[in-house]
Structure formats: structure tokens, C-alpha cells
Design a protein around this motif. Structure first.
Motif, PDB file in Angstrom:
ATOM      1  N   ASP A 197       1.328  97.928   8.066  1.00  0.00           N
ATOM      2  CA  ASP A 197       0.635  96.774   8.656  1.00  0.00           C
ATOM      3  C   ASP A 197       0.548  95.619   7.660  1.00  0.00           C
ATOM      4  N   ARG A 240       5.093  89.378   6.149  1.00  0.00           N
ATOM      5  CA  ARG A 240       6.328  88.826   6.722  1.00  0.00           C
ATOM      6  C   ARG A 240       6.025  87.748   7.746  1.00  0.00           C
ATOM      7  N   ASN A 241       5.020  87.982   8.592  1.00  0.00           N
ATOM      8  CA  ASN A 241       4.659  86.976   9.591  1.00  0.00           C
ATOM      9  C   ASN A 241       4.127  85.701   8.950  1.00  0.00           C
ATOM     10  N   ASP A 242       3.316  85.862   7.878  1.00  0.00           N
ATOM     11  CA  ASP A 242       2.782  84.684   7.199  1.00  0.00           C
ATOM     12  C   ASP A 242       3.892  83.847   6.589  1.00  0.00           C
ATOM     13  N   ARG A 243       4.896  84.494   6.027  1.00  0.00           N
ATOM     14  CA  ARG A 243       5.996  83.755   5.416  1.00  0.00           C
ATOM     15  C   ARG A 243       6.804  83.009   6.461  1.00  0.00           C
ATOM     16  N   ARG A 244       6.977  83.622   7.616  1.00  0.00           N
ATOM     17  CA  ARG A 244       7.746  82.955   8.663  1.00  0.00           C
ATOM     18  C   ARG A 244       6.967  81.780   9.253  1.00  0.00           C
ATOM     19  N   ALA A 245       5.630  81.885   9.291  1.00  0.00           N
ATOM     20  CA  ALA A 245       4.821  80.839   9.901  1.00  0.00           C
ATOM     21  C   ALA A 245       4.475  79.715   8.941  1.00  0.00           C
ATOM     22  N   TRP A 280       2.676  94.987   5.235  1.00  0.00           N
ATOM     23  CA  TRP A 280       4.015  94.402   5.121  1.00  0.00           C
ATOM     24  C   TRP A 280       4.313  93.519   6.311  1.00  0.00           C
ATOM     25  N   ARG A 281       3.886  93.927   7.507  1.00  0.00           N
ATOM     26  CA  ARG A 281       4.115  93.112   8.707  1.00  0.00           C
ATOM     27  C   ARG A 281       3.366  91.787   8.626  1.00  0.00           C
ATOM     28  N   ARG A 282       2.118  91.815   8.142  1.00  0.00           N
ATOM     29  CA  ARG A 282       1.327  90.583   8.033  1.00  0.00           C
ATOM     30  C   ARG A 282       1.948  89.608   7.031  1.00  0.00           C
TER      31      ARG A 282
END
Length: 314
Positions: free
Chosen positions: A23, A29-34, A25-27
């Protein structure tokens, strides 16, 4: 293979840790994309040479624009020059309306004179710039003081505060005295007198006496004074080392101090201190032994004086 409860708990713990890591790692990755990325570039197709970063100071990754003192000076000079030029143009229009019969030669002379004044005013404004007090209130002079007379008033007030107090001369005073008499026949030495009086915050001053003032360092009204017991009662401050006296006279002159009873108590306390340090005795104004009844009688006289002054003021 049989699994015990302990084995199941270990497996569950490992799975829980893996789930937490997944979880996290998923957060990330999402923060970097956003994330919002702002690229400091010019128009498309322009070569990426040296770019003036000051252009982008208003962007989120830049700071606010800094207004320097030179910018204010230039703006003020330009403001004055524009005002002078506008006034000159308005004057020319009004004169042309009011005096339509003026000759062309006279009009040219007037225009040349005004243009010269306008250029001179712009040069003076650009050379000297605004005064420092203009900068305090920005580019507007509406809140500026007309002059700096308040500085003179402040200096006058400081001089008035620093002026030493004087003994009253224009009233009929009441004087309360105490005497400090030396036990030794040689009397008090001048150096010892000077040292102890200065230590008690008395200062040499008016009428060549030592005075205790209401404020420190010899400022404010006089509370009480110290004189030489021998005639004429003054001190030669330049020859204190060659001076001796059998005693000192402490006296408070009323009215004078703001708090007359406090001034009398301070005088008594200082006289006792001087007597203790110089090996002397405190006596009353008749050079008799100082008793409690004598002190109470003096205090009662001061109270009566305060009441009379209060009744006179009303």
C-alpha cells in the motif's frame, strides 16, 4: 504437516507487513504521477539558452519581485517629471485660450521658457531624487509632515529634563534641618565628605551646595541639600582634598520636592548613613540630641504645610 496457532500467527503477521508495504508503494507511485511539474521554458521551438529567471518570479517556484531603493527613486523622479510636463501643457492650453491675440513670436518665447523649466525640473528630479521622508510614505506625500519642528521640540524637552534643579528663590520657604557633627576634633576630611556624598547620589550644584535630586545623576527637582557647618556654608569643589569641617548641615526646603514627607525621610536616612560612615552624630537643628519626639514634630509641621498648600490651591 500440522500448523500450530503460533505458525498461523507468524504467517498472518508476514502477510500484514507485505500488505502495508504494498500500500505504501502504491501511494508513493500515485503521488509521483499526480505531481505538478512546471518547466521554465519560452515559446516552443526557441533554443534553450540562458533564460532570465526573473521573468518567472511570480510562478509558484519563484519568489515575489523585489522593489529596490533605486526603483523607488526612479519612479518618484519620473512621477515629478510627468507632473511638471503636464502642468506646463495645461498652462500652455489655458494661456492659448485666454489670450488668443498673442503673437506667434511671443508664444514661441513662452513655450521655449516653459520647456526649459520643464527640462530643468526633470534634471533636478532625476539628479537629486526624492527625500528620505518621501520613501517612508511610499510615492505619496499626503501624510508627510510640513516641517521638522518636532525635532526642535524634542530637543527642547530633553534640555528641560536634563536641567539641574535649583533651590526656590521666589517663595517664602520653610526649612527643616539636621546636623551631622564629627566626634573627632579634627572634623570631617573633604575627600571623605565628597566620597560619601557622591555614593549617596548627591551632586555638587546650585549655590555651591551638594543636592539630592528626585532623579538620578542630578536631574529633576531638589529633594534636600547639604551645606558646610562653617560660614559661609559652601564647598570649594576644586580643593576638597585640603578641606575639613567639624560638621555638615542637611536641610530640606519646602515647598519644592513633589513628595515633601518622602524628601524629609530621605534626608534623615542619608544623614544617618553619612554619620555612620564618617564617625559622627546626627543632631537636630539646635544641635541637640535627635529624639523621636523631634522627628515627629517635624513630620507634623510638614503635614500642616501640605494641608495649607492644598487648601490654597482650591
Amino acid at each position: 504437516m500440522d500448523l500450530t496457532i503460533r505458525d498461523w500467527m507468524v504467517i498472518a503477521g508476514v502477510l500484514l507487513i507485505l500488505a502495508v508495504l504494498l500500500d505504501a508503494w502504491r501511494r508513493v507511485r500515485n503521488d509521483r504521477r499526480a505531481a505538478v511539474r512546471i518547466k521554465l521554458v519560452g515559446e516552443e521551438g526557441s533554443e534553450g539558452g540562458d533564460l532570465d529567471i526573473a521573468v518567472y518570479r511570480e510562478l509558484p517556484n519563484g519568489g515575489a519581485r523585489v522593489v529596490h531603493r533605486g526603483d523607488l527613486l526612479d519612479a518618484r523622479a519620473q512621477h515629478k517629471a510627468d507632473g511638471a510636463e503636464a502642468a506646463a501643457a495645461k498652462g500652455r492650453d489655458s494661456e492659448a485660450t485666454e489670450r488668443p491675440a498673442a503673437t506667434a513670436a511671443q508664444q514661441d518665447d513662452n513655450d521655449a521658457a516653459r520647456a526649459g523649466k520643464s527640462r530643468a525640473s526633470r534634471k533636478r528630479a532625476a539628479k537629486t531624487g526624492p527625500a528620505d521622508d518621501d520613501l517612508v510614505s511610499g510615492l505619496s506625500t499626503r501624510d508627510e509632515p510640513e516641517n521638522l519642528d518636532w525635532l526642535d521640540a524634542l530637543e527642547a524637552e530633553e534640555r528641560q529634563v536634563d536641567e539641574p534643579g535649583l533651590l526656590p528663590r521666589d517663595v517664602e520657604p520653610e526649612v527643616f534641618m539636621l546636623n551631622v557633627v564629627a566626634r573627632d576634633a579634627e572634623g570631617f576630611r573633604g575627600d571623605d565628605i565628597l566620597h560619601i556624598l557622591l555614593a549617596c547620589d548627591l551632586r555638587f550644584g546650585d549655590m555651591s551646595f551638594f543636592h539630592r535630586h528626585e532623579q538620578e545623576a542630578g536631574r529633576g527637582p531638589i529633594q534636600f541639600s547639604v551645606a558646610n557647618m562653617m560660614q559661609p556654608g559652601v564647598f570649594d569643589i576644586d580643593n576638597m582634598s585640603d578641606f575639613s569641617t567639624p560638621g555638615l548641615v542637611f536641610f530640606v526646603t519646602l515647598p519644592g520636592p513633589a513628595d515633601m514627607m518622602q524628601a524629609f525621610d530621605y534626608m534623615l536616612e542619608t544623614a544617618q548613613t553619612v554619620a555612620r560612615n564618617l564617625k559622627g552624630d546626627v543632631l537636630d537643628e539646635t544641635r541637640s540630641a535627635l529624639t523621636r519626639q523631634t522627628l515627629e514634630h517635624s513630620r507634623q509641621q510638614i503635614r500642616d504645610l501640605e494641608r495649607r498648600m492644598l487648601a490654597r490651591s482650591h
